[in-house]
Scaffold this motif. Structure first.
Motif, PDB file in Angstrom:
ATOM      1  N   ARG A  41      11.108  13.753   7.080  1.00  0.00           N
ATOM      2  CA  ARG A  41      11.950  13.185   8.132  1.00  0.00           C
ATOM      3  C   ARG A  41      11.216  13.077   9.468  1.00  0.00           C
ATOM      4  N   ALA A  42      10.112  13.822   9.610  1.00  0.00           N
ATOM      5  CA  ALA A  42       9.421  13.862  10.896  1.00  0.00           C
ATOM      6  C   ALA A  42       8.757  12.538  11.228  1.00  0.00           C
ATOM      7  N   TYR A  43       8.072  11.920  10.249  1.00  0.00           N
ATOM      8  CA  TYR A  43       7.365  10.666  10.540  1.00  0.00           C
ATOM      9  C   TYR A  43       7.287   9.712   9.360  1.00  0.00           C
ATOM     10  N   ILE A  44       7.391  10.183   8.120  1.00  0.00           N
ATOM     11  CA  ILE A  44       7.308   9.266   6.981  1.00  0.00           C
ATOM     12  C   ILE A  44       8.560   8.396   6.904  1.00  0.00           C
ATOM     13  N   ILE A  45       9.717   9.016   6.889  1.00  0.00           N
ATOM     14  CA  ILE A  45      10.962   8.260   6.764  1.00  0.00           C
ATOM     15  C   ILE A  45      11.209   7.368   7.979  1.00  0.00           C
ATOM     16  N   PRO A  46      10.973   7.829   9.216  1.00  0.00           N
ATOM     17  CA  PRO A  46      11.158   6.906  10.350  1.00  0.00           C
ATOM     18  C   PRO A  46      10.292   5.657  10.271  1.00  0.00           C
ATOM     19  N   LEU A  47       9.030   5.796   9.823  1.00  0.00           N
ATOM     20  CA  LEU A  47       8.174   4.618   9.706  1.00  0.00           C
ATOM     21  C   LEU A  47       8.622   3.729   8.555  1.00  0.00           C
ATOM     22  N   ALA A  48       9.080   4.330   7.448  1.00  0.00           N
ATOM     23  CA  ALA A  48       9.604   3.518   6.341  1.00  0.00           C
ATOM     24  C   ALA A  48      10.818   2.721   6.797  1.00  0.00           C
ATOM     25  N   ARG A  49      11.690   3.346   7.574  1.00  0.00           N
ATOM     26  CA  ARG A  49      12.864   2.623   8.097  1.00  0.00           C
ATOM     27  C   ARG A  49      12.450   1.527   9.071  1.00  0.00           C
ATOM     28  N   GLN A  50      11.460   1.813   9.916  1.00  0.00           N
ATOM     29  CA  GLN A  50      11.003   0.791  10.857  1.00  0.00           C
ATOM     30  C   GLN A  50      10.428  -0.397  10.108  1.00  0.00           C
ATOM     31  N   ALA A  91       0.845  -1.178   0.000  1.00  0.00           N
ATOM     32  CA  ALA A  91       0.000   0.000   0.000  1.00  0.00           C
ATOM     33  C   ALA A  91       0.889   1.239   0.000  1.00  0.00           C
ATOM     34  N   ALA A  92       0.240   2.412   0.110  1.00  0.00           N
ATOM     35  CA  ALA A  92       0.960   3.681   0.106  1.00  0.00           C
ATOM     36  C   ALA A  92       1.104   4.215   1.520  1.00  0.00           C
ATOM     37  N   LEU A  93       2.336   4.556   1.889  1.00  0.00           N
ATOM     38  CA  LEU A  93       2.596   5.243   3.148  1.00  0.00           C
ATOM     39  C   LEU A  93       2.480   6.737   2.869  1.00  0.00           C
ATOM     40  N   THR A  94       1.242   7.232   2.831  1.00  0.00           N
ATOM     41  CA  THR A  94       1.005   8.646   2.567  1.00  0.00           C
ATOM     42  C   THR A  94       1.356   9.472   3.799  1.00  0.00           C
ATOM     43  N   ASP A  95       1.400  10.782   3.622  1.00  0.00           N
ATOM     44  CA  ASP A  95       1.610  11.685   4.746  1.00  0.00           C
ATOM     45  C   ASP A  95       0.545  11.464   5.812  1.00  0.00           C
ATOM     46  N   SER A  96      -0.712  11.316   5.382  1.00  0.00           N
ATOM     47  CA  SER A  96      -1.814  11.100   6.331  1.00  0.00           C
ATOM     48  C   SER A  96      -1.633   9.795   7.096  1.00  0.00           C
ATOM     49  N   SER A  97      -1.285   8.732   6.385  1.00  0.00           N
ATOM     50  CA  SER A  97      -1.107   7.423   7.031  1.00  0.00           C
ATOM     51  C   SER A  97       0.016   7.476   8.047  1.00  0.00           C
ATOM     52  N   ALA A  98       1.151   8.033   7.642  1.00  0.00           N
ATOM     53  CA  ALA A  98       2.301   8.070   8.541  1.00  0.00           C
ATOM     54  C   ALA A  98       2.013   8.943   9.755  1.00  0.00           C
ATOM     55  N   TRP A  99       1.341  10.072   9.562  1.00  0.00           N
ATOM     56  CA  TRP A  99       1.025  10.972  10.675  1.00  0.00           C
ATOM     57  C   TRP A  99       0.134  10.282  11.700  1.00  0.00           C
ATOM     58  N   ASN A 126       1.562   9.608  15.351  1.00  0.00           N
ATOM     59  CA  ASN A 126       1.103  10.574  16.338  1.00  0.00           C
ATOM     60  C   ASN A 126      -0.163  10.189  17.090  1.00  0.00           C
ATOM     61  N   LYS A 127      -0.916   9.211  16.603  1.00  0.00           N
ATOM     62  CA  LYS A 127      -2.175   8.866  17.255  1.00  0.00           C
ATOM     63  C   LYS A 127      -2.147   7.480  17.894  1.00  0.00           C
ATOM     64  N   LEU A 128      -0.971   6.874  17.944  1.00  0.00           N
ATOM     65  CA  LEU A 128      -0.777   5.607  18.636  1.00  0.00           C
ATOM     66  C   LEU A 128       0.346   5.771  19.651  1.00  0.00           C
ATOM     67  N   SER A 129       0.223   5.075  20.763  1.00  0.00           N
ATOM     68  CA  SER A 129       1.341   5.033  21.702  1.00  0.00           C
ATOM     69  C   SER A 129       2.481   4.248  21.069  1.00  0.00           C
TER      70      SER A 129
END
Length: 454
Positions: free
Chosen positions: A155-164, A84-92, A96-99
């Motif tokens: 770099r704020a949340y898209i790239i960190p989640l892609a790396r994870q 699927a697509a890791l969009t800005d909305s998905s990554a945010w 930011n909305k999960l512990s």
């Protein structure tokens, strides 16, 4: 010797049968066959990607109207991955909305290999903000050079989640897709309309190469890049850019392909609907040597258009790159069945090397989005107030045990029209058959293959 596995399947059940050790030598002898099992999802949710490690099969070689025949000597396209697509909305939402504990559990469910996980193997990454973003942006919204270029937004949340995700599945692949060049490079001066100004071709090619370089330096390397999302559509309410096929070809031939030389990135044309096959045909007819293939969306036309283009250009890959479910539309059974019929079985039977859905995650109202689709649904739904996560039909449609590098092998659909299939041989030699019962009620089918399976 033909060997038939006789299995019962609930209506619209997704089933993957993976055989791992040689078939018994005594025909017509039902037995538990070690290493052979099923992974299934049922329309009543009673089984959701559940695994049975040992099952009783009847080996008798019989063929009837509900038989699916697998021919492993018919070797077809290589599979690059499903996801699927890791969009800005998905990554945010995920960031930011999960512990931290919730986020790690969700990432394992999406990318891990345990029973019940989707085992996503391919992610599409928008370059700049699409409609599913908190804001409309590109990597250089200053004017009028590239001195302001930066991927810091990502770099704020898209790239960190892609790396994870990559740390969970080391074979995960990434595809990059731009929605628009910076407004100052365009004929309209706007993100939502207009074409790429020919005078900006060199600058935009450098912009895309810098996006590749900076993402790679951040730990995310693109396997492929489409030239433009939906090049025949100017959305207006969110970033988009129109190409005529000859404008795209001129840009790629004279500017982008030379700038991307040495990266190994696969350049893909089109990235638009099944109903406009004339566009990739025109591009590939004139400039096929520049491209690794064509990318496709599901929002118009018929999936068979991909086979038509494959037949015309058999050395060019087919990539199914976007299709979105909608919230409040249909049932779990109907949506799961549609996904399998048109995408995860229908798509690969029409030569797709990837099957990628749209947003990886959205909230219950299909947000955040800034223009565009107001009813789109993510692979998962995240309630931003409670952190509750719902795994939607698309999650179970993606799930399988077909890994990057697998080859599709020949398989039939049943003559009675009840069962459709796709079969694969993974790089370790193990094989998988994905079968959909698209009729009402429980049915019994056979899988017939020649020789032992391992």
């Amino acid at each position: 010797m033909l060997q038939a596995l006789k299995l019962s399947l609930l209506s619209a059940l997704l089933l993957a049968a993976c055989t791992q050790s040689p078939a018994p030598t005594t025909a017509d002898a039902p037995r538990v066959h070690p290493g052979m099992g099923l992974r299934a999802a049922s329309v009543d949710r009673s089984r959701l990607i559940s695994w049975d490690g040992a099952r009783t099969f009847d080996f008798n070689g019989a063929v009837d109207a509900s038989t699916i025949t697998v021919n492993e000597n018919e070797v077809l396209q290589e599979i690059d991955g499903f996801g699927a697509a890791l969009t800005d909305s998905s990554a945010w939402l995920i960031q930011n909305k999960l512990s931290a504990a919730q986020r790690n559990a969700v990432m394992q469910a999406l990318f891990g290999f345990n029973d019940g996980n989707a085992s996503i193997s391919y992610l599409r990454l928008p370059l700049g903000g699409p409609d599913f973003a908190l804001s409309h942006y590109t990597f250089d919204d200053s004017c009028c050079d590239l001195n302001g270029f930066s991927i810091d937004h990502d770099r704020a949340y898209i790239i960190p989640l892609a790396r994870q995700a990559k740390s969970i599945d080391g074979s995960l692949n990434f595809m990059a897709t731009p929605w628009s060049a910076p407004a100052w490079m365009k004929t309209s001066g706007q993100l939502g309309t207009g074409k790429l100004n020919p005078a900006s071709y060199p600058a935009y090619a450098t912009y895309l190469r810098r996006a590749y370089d900076d993402y790679r330096a951040a730990g995310v390397t693109f396997d492929a890049m489409t030239i433009q999302n939906e090049p025949q559509f100017e959305p207006g309410s969110y970033p988009g850019m129109k190409y005529e096929w000859y404008d795209e070809l001129n840009f790629v031939r004279d500017h982008l392909a030379p700038r991307m030389s040495g990266t190994g990135v696969k350049l893909l044309t089109f990235d638009h609907n099944w109903g406009m096959a004339w566009y990739p045909r025109a591009v590939l007819n004139e400039g096929g040597a520049l491209y690794a293939g064509s990318a496709w969306h599901c929002y118009g036309g018929n999936v068979s258009a991909m086979t038509d283009v494959h037949n015309a250009y058999p050395n060019e890959g087919i990539y199914l790159t976007e299709c979105s479910g909608t919230h409040g539309n249909g049932t779990f059974a109907g949506n799961l069945t549609w996904n399998m019929q048109h995408l995860f079985i229908g798509g690969v039977r029409n030569w797709a090397k990837t099957v990628l859905l749209w947003n990886l995650a959205l909230d219950p109202s299909g947000n955040p989005h800034t223009g565009g689709c107001s009813t789109c649904r993510g692979v998962i739904t995240i309630n931003p107030s409670s952190g509750q996560v719902t795994y939607n039909e698309a999650f179970y449609a993606i799930a399988r045990f077909v890994w990057p590098g697998a080859r599709r092998i020949g398989s039939s659909n049943s003559r009675d029209g009840r069962f459709i299939s796709a079969a694969f041989r993974n790089t370790n030699g193990r094989k998988a058959v994905v079968v959909l019962n698209q009729s009402a009620g429980t049915g019994t089918f056979r899988v017939v293959a020649g020789g032992p399976w391992r």
